[in-house]
Design an enzyme around this catalytic site. Structure first.
Site, PDB file in Angstrom:
ATOM      1  N   CYS A  64       0.778  -1.254   0.000  1.00  0.00           N
ATOM      2  CA  CYS A  64       0.000   0.000   0.000  1.00  0.00           C
ATOM      3  C   CYS A  64       0.806   1.299   0.000  1.00  0.00           C
ATOM      4  O   CYS A  64       0.221   2.367  -0.167  1.00  0.00           O
ATOM      5  CB  CYS A  64      -0.969   0.057   1.184  1.00  0.00           C
ATOM      6  SG  CYS A  64      -2.350  -1.086   1.049  1.00  0.00           S
ATOM      7  N   ASP A  65       2.111   1.252   0.186  1.00  0.00           N
ATOM      8  CA  ASP A  65       2.869   2.506   0.235  1.00  0.00           C
ATOM      9  C   ASP A  65       4.272   2.318  -0.324  1.00  0.00           C
ATOM     10  O   ASP A  65       5.265   2.667   0.323  1.00  0.00           O
ATOM     11  CB  ASP A  65       2.924   3.026   1.680  1.00  0.00           C
ATOM     12  CG  ASP A  65       3.314   4.510   1.748  1.00  0.00           C
ATOM     13  OD1 ASP A  65       3.201   5.202   0.719  1.00  0.00           O
ATOM     14  OD2 ASP A  65       3.727   4.964   2.830  1.00  0.00           O
ATOM     15  N   ILE A  66       4.349   1.774  -1.525  1.00  0.00           N
ATOM     16  CA  ILE A  66       5.642   1.599  -2.187  1.00  0.00           C
ATOM     17  C   ILE A  66       6.104   2.949  -2.725  1.00  0.00           C
ATOM     18  O   ILE A  66       5.417   3.577  -3.529  1.00  0.00           O
ATOM     19  CB  ILE A  66       5.545   0.581  -3.339  1.00  0.00           C
ATOM     20  CG1 ILE A  66       5.302  -0.828  -2.783  1.00  0.00           C
ATOM     21  CG2 ILE A  66       6.811   0.591  -4.198  1.00  0.00           C
ATOM     22  CD1 ILE A  66       6.468  -1.398  -2.004  1.00  0.00           C
TER      23      ILE A  66
END
Length: 253
Positions: free
Chosen positions: A83-85
C-alpha cells in the site's frame, strides 16, 4: 514474514520511559546506506556526499523490490498488500541490498466467499500522492494490483530522476507516466536522469545496449501503471524482464 528484501524486525519493546509514560517500540536493523530516495535525487545529499547509482545497480535495486513484492503477494504465509511503495520506503543495507520497510499502511488479504481480494482493513489513504493507484481515489478496495502501479512509478522515478510530484509536471499538466510515454515516442534519452546518462560515456557498456535497457525499463514502468488494474504486468513477468535487463548489462561489461 521473513525475506532478504524485507526490513527485518530485531525485537519489540514495551516499557516505561523516563517520565513514567508507557513506551512501545519496534527495533529494526540499521540501514547504513539510507533510502533509495537519497540515491536517486540530487536534493537529498547526505552530509555533503552526493550519492549516485549506475544503471546496473539501479536495476539490481529494482529487482530487490520486485522480489519483496512477489513474496508479499504470492509466497508469504498470507497475501499482503504493501500500500505505500515509494523510494523513501526502500532502504539499503551495508551491502547495498534493497529492503522494503515501513509497513504501517499494509493490508492483509483474507479469503472471502465473495472475493479473495477483500482486505481486513481498507480504512484511510492507501499510499503516497503520486504513487497511489488511481482506483484507490475512487474508493476501491486494496489489491495487489495497486502495489504494482506504485512499483511502476518507482521504476520510472529511478530512471528519470524525477519525483511523481515534480513541479515540472504540475506546470505542464502532465503525470510522470505521461512524461515517460512522450519520451518513448520521441527522444527517450532526454528523459533519463542526467547522472545515469553519464554511464553511457564510460566505455563500460555499448551505447545501444544502454539505450535498449533504458527503453525496456521505462516500458516496464508504463506497463505496470496501466489504468486498468488487470492490465498491469504481473509479479513474475516483472522479475523475468528485470533479470533479462540485468543479464544484458552484465554480459556487456
Amino acid at each position: 514474514m521473513r525475506h532478504r528484501n524485507l526490513l527485518r524486525i530485531v525485537t519489540i519493546c514495551s516499557s516505561i520511559d523516563s517520565r513514567g509514560n508507557g513506551f512501545k517500540a519496534i527495533l529494526y536493523d540499521f540501514m547504513p546506506n539510507g533510502s533509495l530516495e537519497g540515491w536517486i535525487h540530487q536534493d537529498t545529499v547526505v552530509e555533503g556526499e552526493e550519492r549516485h547509482l549506475d544503471l546496473l545497480r539501479s536495476v539490481t535495486k529494482l529487482l530487490d523490490v520486485a522480489y519483496a513484492l512477489d513474496y508479499l503477494h504470492c509466497h508469504g504465509p498470507t497475501p499482503v498488500v504493501r500500500c505505500d511503495i515509494k523510494s523513501s520506503n526502500v532502504l539499503l543495507d551495508a551491502h547495498m541490498v534493497a529492503q522494503v520497510g515501513d509497513f504501517g499502511h499494509a493490508k492483509i488479504l483474507v479469503e472471502r466467499s465473495s472475493s479473495s481480494e477483500q482486505t481486513t482493513s481498507s480504512m484511510g489513504f492507501r499510499g503516497a500522492i503520486g504513487y497511489a493507484a488511481p482506483e484507490y481515489g475512487a474508493g476501491n478496495m486494496v489489491t495487489t494490483h495497486g502495489d504494482i502501479y506504485s512499483y511502476g512509478i518507482l521504476v520510472m522515478e529511478t530512471i528519470t530522476g524525477k519525483r511523481p510530484t515534480d513541479s515540472e509536471f504540475t506546470r505542464q499538466g502532465l503525470s510522470l507516466r505521461e512524461y515517460v510515454e512522450r519520451a518513448l515516442h520521441n527522444a527517450v534519452m532526454d528523459a533519463v536522469d542526467i547522472r545515469l546518462s553519464l554511464d553511457f560515456d564510460t566505455g563500460n557498456y555499448s551505447y545501444k545496449r544502454m539505450t535498449d535497457c533504458v527503453v525496456s525499463l521505462l516500458r516496464l514502468g508504463v506497463s505496470c501503471t496501466q489504468e486498468s488494474p488487470s492490465s498491469r504486468m504481473p509479479n513474475g513477468s516483472i522479475i523475468k524482464e528485470l533479470l533479462a535487463i540485468k543479464d544484458s548489462l552484465v554480459e556487456n561489461t
